[in-house]
Design a protein around this motif. Structure first.
Motif, PDB file in Angstrom:
ATOM      1  N   TYR A  19      -7.417  11.946  22.896  1.00 55.99           N
ATOM      2  CA  TYR A  19      -8.648  11.907  22.329  1.00 55.99           C
ATOM      3  C   TYR A  19      -9.431  13.032  22.053  1.00 55.99           C
ATOM      4  N   MET A  20      -8.737  14.073  22.311  1.00 56.13           N
ATOM      5  CA  MET A  20      -9.262  15.370  22.114  1.00 56.13           C
ATOM      6  C   MET A  20     -10.189  15.794  20.646  1.00 56.13           C
ATOM      7  N   PHE A  21      -9.616  15.453  19.806  1.00 58.14           N
ATOM      8  CA  PHE A  21     -10.431  15.576  18.611  1.00 58.14           C
ATOM      9  C   PHE A  21     -10.762  14.083  17.793  1.00 58.14           C
ATOM     10  N   TYR A  22     -10.778  13.257  18.553  1.00 62.24           N
ATOM     11  CA  TYR A  22     -11.145  11.844  18.134  1.00 62.24           C
ATOM     12  C   TYR A  22     -12.330  11.836  17.414  1.00 62.24           C
ATOM     13  N   SER A  23     -12.222  11.353  16.095  1.00 62.53           N
ATOM     14  CA  SER A  23     -13.263  11.070  15.015  1.00 62.53           C
ATOM     15  C   SER A  23     -13.877  12.333  14.568  1.00 62.53           C
ATOM     16  N   LEU A  24     -13.515  13.694  14.993  1.00 64.29           N
ATOM     17  CA  LEU A  24     -13.910  14.688  14.197  1.00 64.29           C
ATOM     18  C   LEU A  24     -13.981  14.708  12.861  1.00 64.29           C
ATOM     19  N   GLN A  25     -14.899  15.400  12.170  1.00 62.93           N
ATOM     20  CA  GLN A  25     -14.865  15.376  10.738  1.00 62.93           C
ATOM     21  C   GLN A  25     -14.638  16.754  10.080  1.00 62.93           C
ATOM     22  N   ASN A  26     -13.749  17.486  10.891  1.00 60.87           N
ATOM     23  CA  ASN A  26     -13.075  18.794  10.474  1.00 60.87           C
ATOM     24  C   ASN A  26     -12.363  18.272   9.275  1.00 60.87           C
ATOM     25  N   THR A  27     -12.553  19.511   8.053  1.00 55.38           N
ATOM     26  CA  THR A  27     -11.476  19.161   6.965  1.00 55.38           C
ATOM     27  C   THR A  27     -10.260  20.076   7.172  1.00 55.38           C
ATOM     28  N   THR A  28     -10.614  21.194   7.978  1.00 59.81           N
ATOM     29  CA  THR A  28      -9.470  22.074   8.367  1.00 59.81           C
ATOM     30  C   THR A  28      -9.454  22.366   9.796  1.00 59.81           C
ATOM     31  N   MET A  29      -8.348  22.454  10.315  1.00 57.64           N
ATOM     32  CA  MET A  29      -8.186  22.974  11.804  1.00 57.64           C
ATOM     33  C   MET A  29      -7.086  23.970  12.152  1.00 57.64           C
ATOM     34  N   TYR A  50     -22.500  13.799  12.215  1.00 48.71           N
ATOM     35  CA  TYR A  50     -21.027  13.979  12.589  1.00 48.71           C
ATOM     36  C   TYR A  50     -20.652  15.122  13.058  1.00 48.71           C
ATOM     37  N   LEU A  51     -19.533  15.102  14.011  1.00 47.29           N
ATOM     38  CA  LEU A  51     -19.348  16.443  14.653  1.00 47.29           C
ATOM     39  C   LEU A  51     -18.084  17.299  14.208  1.00 47.29           C
ATOM     40  N   VAL A  52     -18.298  18.447  13.982  1.00 50.36           N
ATOM     41  CA  VAL A  52     -17.251  19.689  13.594  1.00 50.36           C
ATOM     42  C   VAL A  52     -17.007  20.705  14.698  1.00 50.36           C
ATOM     43  N   VAL A  53     -15.622  20.775  14.945  1.00 49.93           N
ATOM     44  CA  VAL A  53     -15.564  21.790  16.069  1.00 49.93           C
ATOM     45  C   VAL A  53     -14.737  23.016  15.256  1.00 49.93           C
ATOM     46  N   THR A  81       0.994  16.466  28.723  1.00 49.05           N
ATOM     47  CA  THR A  81       2.052  15.330  28.874  1.00 49.05           C
ATOM     48  C   THR A  81       1.302  13.822  28.102  1.00 49.05           C
ATOM     49  N   ASN A  82       0.121  14.228  27.822  1.00 51.04           N
ATOM     50  CA  ASN A  82      -0.701  13.155  27.120  1.00 51.04           C
ATOM     51  C   ASN A  82      -1.364  13.365  26.053  1.00 51.04           C
ATOM     52  N   MET A  83      -1.107  13.016  24.787  1.00 52.81           N
ATOM     53  CA  MET A  83      -1.800  13.199  23.560  1.00 52.81           C
ATOM     54  C   MET A  83      -2.152  11.993  22.842  1.00 52.81           C
ATOM     55  N   ILE A  84      -2.102  10.946  23.411  1.00 55.00           N
ATOM     56  CA  ILE A  84      -2.494   9.694  22.760  1.00 55.00           C
ATOM     57  C   ILE A  84      -3.839   9.862  22.059  1.00 55.00           C
ATOM     58  N   ASN A  85      -3.700   9.454  20.652  1.00 49.65           N
ATOM     59  CA  ASN A  85      -5.022   9.500  19.885  1.00 49.65           C
ATOM     60  C   ASN A  85      -5.395  10.823  19.876  1.00 49.65           C
ATOM     61  N   MET A  86      -4.733  11.740  19.898  1.00 49.80           N
ATOM     62  CA  MET A  86      -5.323  13.065  19.733  1.00 49.80           C
ATOM     63  C   MET A  86      -6.201  13.253  18.379  1.00 49.80           C
ATOM     64  N   PHE A  87      -5.442  12.762  17.521  1.00 48.45           N
ATOM     65  CA  PHE A  87      -6.151  13.185  15.955  1.00 48.45           C
ATOM     66  C   PHE A  87      -6.586  11.796  15.419  1.00 48.45           C
ATOM     67  N   ALA A  88      -6.826  10.872  16.247  1.00 48.34           N
ATOM     68  CA  ALA A  88      -7.213   9.392  15.957  1.00 48.34           C
ATOM     69  C   ALA A  88      -8.513   9.568  14.989  1.00 48.34           C
ATOM     70  N   GLU A  89      -8.637   8.729  14.086  1.00 48.91           N
ATOM     71  CA  GLU A  89     -10.071   8.795  13.152  1.00 48.91           C
ATOM     72  C   GLU A  89     -10.458   9.945  12.702  1.00 48.91           C
ATOM     73  N   MET A  90      -9.654  10.898  12.493  1.00 47.29           N
ATOM     74  CA  MET A  90     -10.020  12.140  11.833  1.00 47.29           C
ATOM     75  C   MET A  90      -9.934  12.091  10.420  1.00 47.29           C
ATOM     76  N   THR A  91     -10.562  11.013   9.475  1.00 50.19           N
ATOM     77  CA  THR A  91     -10.380  10.781   8.308  1.00 50.19           C
ATOM     78  C   THR A  91     -10.595  11.896   7.281  1.00 50.19           C
ATOM     79  N   SER A  92     -11.424  13.101   7.522  1.00 55.06           N
ATOM     80  CA  SER A  92     -11.686  13.999   6.741  1.00 55.06           C
ATOM     81  C   SER A  92     -10.598  15.315   6.693  1.00 55.06           C
ATOM     82  N   LEU A  93      -9.522  15.255   7.679  1.00 51.37           N
ATOM     83  CA  LEU A  93      -8.542  16.356   7.910  1.00 51.37           C
ATOM     84  C   LEU A  93      -7.682  16.382   6.773  1.00 51.37           C
ATOM     85  N   GLU A  94      -7.706  17.735   6.039  1.00 50.56           N
ATOM     86  CA  GLU A  94      -7.066  17.980   4.830  1.00 50.56           C
ATOM     87  C   GLU A  94      -6.006  18.978   4.987  1.00 50.56           C
TER      88      GLU A  94
END
Length: 109
Positions: free
Chosen positions: A20-30, A1-4, A41-54
């Motif tokens: 899709y900038m952070f799509y599917s990242l596993q970060n718990t904090t950002m 998994y990827l964490v930035v 002008t475009n942020m579609i799905n920027m945070f999509a699938e970030m299921t670990s974000l707390e």
């Protein structure tokens, strides 16, 4: 998994597409407190699938872009809502733009 890491140092003032900038990242904090989205002008799905974000910190220059089904919003956490640093309950779509604060997926005591 990827964490930035070290996101608060990214230079984003001229970025126009953050989809899709952070799509599917596993970060718990950002920490996006340094993000300036004035040109974006475009942020579609920027945070999509970030299921670990707390926890996410947004700065006063972060503005959610989009409308309707293409809105940029935070994912709905398991709790069903986000809580700001004052304990106010917010739905993902109601996390405010251009207001510096930290948001948590669970209520802080």
């Amino acid at each position: 998994y990827l964490v930035v890491e070290n996101l608060n140092n990214w230079k984003t003032t001229a970025a126009t597409d953050m989809s899709y900038m952070f799509y599917s990242l596993q970060n718990t904090t950002m920490d996006l407190s340094g993000f300036n989205t004035k040109s974006c002008t475009n942020m579609i799905n920027m945070f999509a699938e970030m299921t670990s974000l707390e926890k996410i910190t947004l700065g006063s220059d972060f503005n959610f872009k989009g409308n309707g089904n293409t809105s940029c919003v935070l994912l709905t956490p398991a709790s069903g809502c986000w809580y700001n640093s004052s304990g106010q309950t917010l739905t993902p779509a109601n996390v405010p733009s251009l207001k510096a604060d930290t948001y948590y997926s669970t209520q802080q005591v």
